[in-house]
Design a protein around this motif. Structure first.
Motif, PDB file in Angstrom:
ATOM      1  N   VAL A  54       0.839  -1.194   0.000  1.00 55.78           N
ATOM      2  CA  VAL A  54       0.000   0.000   0.000  1.00 55.78           C
ATOM      3  C   VAL A  54       0.873   1.242   0.000  1.00 55.78           C
ATOM      4  CG1 VAL A  54      -1.920  -1.166   1.201  1.00 55.78           C
ATOM      5  CG2 VAL A  54      -0.182   0.050   2.529  1.00 55.78           C
ATOM      6  N   ASN A  55       0.288   2.349  -0.425  1.00 55.30           N
ATOM      7  CA  ASN A  55       1.022   3.614  -0.363  1.00 55.30           C
ATOM      8  C   ASN A  55       0.796   4.259   1.008  1.00 55.30           C
ATOM      9  OD1 ASN A  55      -1.517   4.923  -0.474  1.00 55.30           O
ATOM     10  ND2 ASN A  55      -1.406   5.087  -2.701  1.00 55.30           N
ATOM     11  N   ASP A  56       1.485   5.352   1.261  1.00 57.68           N
ATOM     12  CA  ASP A  56       1.384   6.019   2.560  1.00 57.68           C
ATOM     13  C   ASP A  56      -0.032   6.505   2.856  1.00 57.68           C
ATOM     14  OD1 ASP A  56       4.003   5.756   3.636  1.00 57.68           O
ATOM     15  OD2 ASP A  56       4.716   7.278   2.236  1.00 57.68           O
ATOM     16  N   LYS A  57      -0.729   6.952   1.834  1.00 59.51           N
ATOM     17  CA  LYS A  57      -2.097   7.447   2.034  1.00 59.51           C
ATOM     18  C   LYS A  57      -3.023   6.323   2.519  1.00 59.51           C
ATOM     19  CE  LYS A  57      -5.758   9.997  -0.320  1.00 59.51           C
ATOM     20  NZ  LYS A  57      -6.168  10.655  -1.556  1.00 59.51           N
ATOM     21  N   GLU A  58      -2.915   5.155   1.900  1.00 61.77           N
ATOM     22  CA  GLU A  58      -3.727   4.012   2.308  1.00 61.77           C
ATOM     23  C   GLU A  58      -3.337   3.542   3.712  1.00 61.77           C
ATOM     24  OE1 GLU A  58      -6.509   0.794   2.159  1.00 61.77           O
ATOM     25  OE2 GLU A  58      -6.410   2.792   1.296  1.00 61.77           O
ATOM     26  N   ALA A  59      -2.037   3.550   4.017  1.00 59.07           N
ATOM     27  CA  ALA A  59      -1.579   3.178   5.363  1.00 59.07           C
ATOM     28  C   ALA A  59      -2.164   4.129   6.405  1.00 59.07           C
ATOM     29  CB  ALA A  59      -0.056   3.184   5.422  1.00 59.07           C
ATOM     30  N   ASP A  60      -2.162   5.413   6.102  1.00 63.37           N
ATOM     31  CA  ASP A  60      -2.733   6.403   7.021  1.00 63.37           C
ATOM     32  C   ASP A  60      -4.232   6.193   7.205  1.00 63.37           C
ATOM     33  OD1 ASP A  60      -0.245   7.567   7.365  1.00 63.37           O
ATOM     34  OD2 ASP A  60      -0.579   9.127   5.855  1.00 63.37           O
ATOM     35  N   ARG A  61      -4.922   5.815   6.133  1.00 63.31           N
ATOM     36  CA  ARG A  61      -6.360   5.554   6.219  1.00 63.31           C
ATOM     37  C   ARG A  61      -6.642   4.357   7.131  1.00 63.31           C
ATOM     38  NH1 ARG A  61     -10.110   2.400   4.712  1.00 63.31           N
ATOM     39  NH2 ARG A  61      -8.826   1.031   3.441  1.00 63.31           N
ATOM     40  N   LEU A  62      -5.837   3.290   6.982  1.00 62.38           N
ATOM     41  CA  LEU A  62      -6.002   2.111   7.824  1.00 62.38           C
ATOM     42  C   LEU A  62      -5.692   2.427   9.287  1.00 62.38           C
ATOM     43  CD1 LEU A  62      -4.488  -0.536   5.401  1.00 62.38           C
ATOM     44  CD2 LEU A  62      -6.841  -0.521   6.253  1.00 62.38           C
ATOM     45  N   LEU A  63      -4.672   3.233   9.509  1.00 62.88           N
ATOM     46  CA  LEU A  63      -4.355   3.653  10.886  1.00 62.88           C
ATOM     47  C   LEU A  63      -5.516   4.424  11.493  1.00 62.88           C
ATOM     48  CD1 LEU A  63      -0.628   4.758  10.690  1.00 62.88           C
ATOM     49  CD2 LEU A  63      -1.603   3.211  12.378  1.00 62.88           C
ATOM     50  N   ALA A  64      -6.067   5.342  10.734  1.00 65.29           N
ATOM     51  CA  ALA A  64      -7.184   6.166  11.223  1.00 65.29           C
ATOM     52  C   ALA A  64      -8.426   5.326  11.511  1.00 65.29           C
ATOM     53  CB  ALA A  64      -7.511   7.269  10.209  1.00 65.29           C
ATOM     54  N   SER A  65      -8.552   4.179  10.843  1.00 65.14           N
ATOM     55  CA  SER A  65      -9.719   3.315  11.041  1.00 65.14           C
ATOM     56  C   SER A  65      -9.677   2.593  12.387  1.00 65.14           C
ATOM     57  CB  SER A  65      -9.820   2.280   9.912  1.00 65.14           C
ATOM     58  OG  SER A  65      -8.858   1.247  10.094  1.00 65.14           O
ATOM     59  N   GLY A  66      -8.503   2.579  13.035  1.00 60.84           N
ATOM     60  CA  GLY A  66      -8.363   1.911  14.327  1.00 60.84           C
ATOM     61  C   GLY A  66      -8.185   0.407  14.230  1.00 60.84           C
ATOM     62  N   ARG A  67      -7.982  -0.112  13.021  1.00 64.94           N
ATOM     63  CA  ARG A  67      -7.858  -1.561  12.828  1.00 64.94           C
ATOM     64  C   ARG A  67      -6.420  -2.059  12.790  1.00 64.94           C
ATOM     65  NH1 ARG A  67     -11.498  -2.996   7.785  1.00 64.94           N
ATOM     66  NH2 ARG A  67      -9.388  -2.932   7.064  1.00 64.94           N
ATOM     67  N   VAL A  68      -5.446  -1.163  12.924  1.00 64.20           N
ATOM     68  CA  VAL A  68      -4.046  -1.577  12.890  1.00 64.20           C
ATOM     69  C   VAL A  68      -3.654  -2.121  14.263  1.00 64.20           C
ATOM     70  CG1 VAL A  68      -1.658  -0.814  12.579  1.00 64.20           C
ATOM     71  CG2 VAL A  68      -3.439  -0.005  11.017  1.00 64.20           C
ATOM     72  N   ILE A  69      -3.253  -3.383  14.312  1.00 60.16           N
ATOM     73  CA  ILE A  69      -2.869  -4.040  15.560  1.00 60.16           C
ATOM     74  C   ILE A  69      -1.459  -3.652  15.961  1.00 60.16           C
ATOM     75  CG2 ILE A  69      -2.450  -6.271  16.687  1.00 60.16           C
ATOM     76  CD1 ILE A  69      -4.500  -7.481  14.676  1.00 60.16           C
ATOM     77  N   GLU A  70      -0.578  -3.635  14.993  1.00 54.77           N
ATOM     78  CA  GLU A  70       0.822  -3.288  15.262  1.00 54.77           C
ATOM     79  C   GLU A  70       1.400  -2.656  14.014  1.00 54.77           C
ATOM     80  OE1 GLU A  70       3.794  -4.853  13.930  1.00 54.77           O
ATOM     81  OE2 GLU A  70       2.614  -6.052  12.544  1.00 54.77           O
TER      82      GLU A  70
END
Length: 192
Positions: A47-63
Motif C-alpha cells: 500500500v502507499n502512505d495514504k492508504e496506510a494512514d487511512r487504515l491507521l485512522a480506522s483503528g484496525r491496525v494491531i501493530e
C-alpha cells in the motif's frame, strides 16, 4: 521471528508445505516497494502512505513498525481484517519481537505462540552478503543497517522481556530446524 538472514522466509514457506500442519498465512501490509517475484496479496499487501494512514485512522491496525531505511521510511503493519479468525484456523506470520508482543496482547497469550529463529551472527552475515551479491539486490548499506539494528532489537533483554523461552537454531541443517519447528507446532495444536 528472528534477525535478518536467519532463514525466516525460507522456513516460513517450507512450513506451509507440511500438509498436516494446516497452516494459513497472515498477510501483513507494507509501504515498501514491491520486489521482483513478489505478488501483492501474497507476501504482503503493498500500500502507499495514504492508504496506510487511512487504515491507521480506522483503528484496525494491531501493530505497526516504521524503518528509516536508506531508501526512505518503510512501514510494516498488521490489520485486524477478515483474513484472521484464530477460533477457526491456525496461522503463521513473519514479524519482530514487537509485532509478536502486540499480536499476543491483541489476540491473547494462549492464542499467539512465538517461534524464534536464531543463527550465529557470522553465518547470518555471510548469508546476508551472499543474498546481496545477486545483481538485483546489491543494497549493502541497507544490509549493514539491518544487521546493526537487529543487534539492538533482538538484545537478550528484549528477548527475555517478550517471554521468548524456546529458540530454534538454523545454523547448519535447515531440514533439522524445520522438523523441530513442525513438531513444536504439532504439540501446540494438540495443546501439549
Amino acid at each position: 521471528m528472528g534477525k535478518s538472514a536467519s532463514g525466516k522466509d525460507t522456513l516460513y514457506e517450507e512450513l506451509f508445505k507440511i500438509e498436516d500442519l494446516k497452516l494459513h498465512r497472515i498477510i501483513m501490509y507494507t509501504t515498501r516497494p514491491i520486489r521482483e517475484k513478489e505478488t501483492d496479496g501474497c507476501e504482503y499487501h503493498f500500500v502507499n502512505d495514504k492508504e496506510a494512514d487511512r487504515l491507521l485512522a480506522s483503528g484496525r491496525v494491531i501493530e505497526l513498525r516504521t524503518y528509516d531505511t536508506i531508501h526512505g521510511l518503510w512501514r510494516y503493519f498488521t490489520v485486524a481484517d477478515e483474513q484472521i479468525d484464530p477460533s477457526e484456523k491456525d496461522y503463521l506470520a513473519i514479524g519482530t519481537l514487537v509485532s509478536y508482543q502486540k499480536l499476543r496482547d491483541y489476540y491473547g497469550a494462549g492464542i499467539v505462540v512465538p517461534i524464534y529463529i536464531e543463527v550465529e551472527d557470522g553465518l547470518r552475515l555471510e548469508r546476508a552478503l551472499k543474498r546481496e551479491r545477486k545483481p538485483q539486490n546489491q543494497k549493502y548499506e541497507e544490509m549493514c543497517r539491518r544487521f546493526l539494528a537487529d543487534a539492538a532489537d533482538y538484545a537478550e533483554e528484549n528477548i527475555r522481556n517478550a517471554g521468548i523461552e524456546r529458540r530454534f537454531y538454523n545454523n547448519e541443517d535447515r531440514s533439522e530446524c524445520l522438523a523441530e519447528i513442525a513438531e513444536f507446532i504439532r504439540r501446540e495444536q494438540k495443546g501439549e
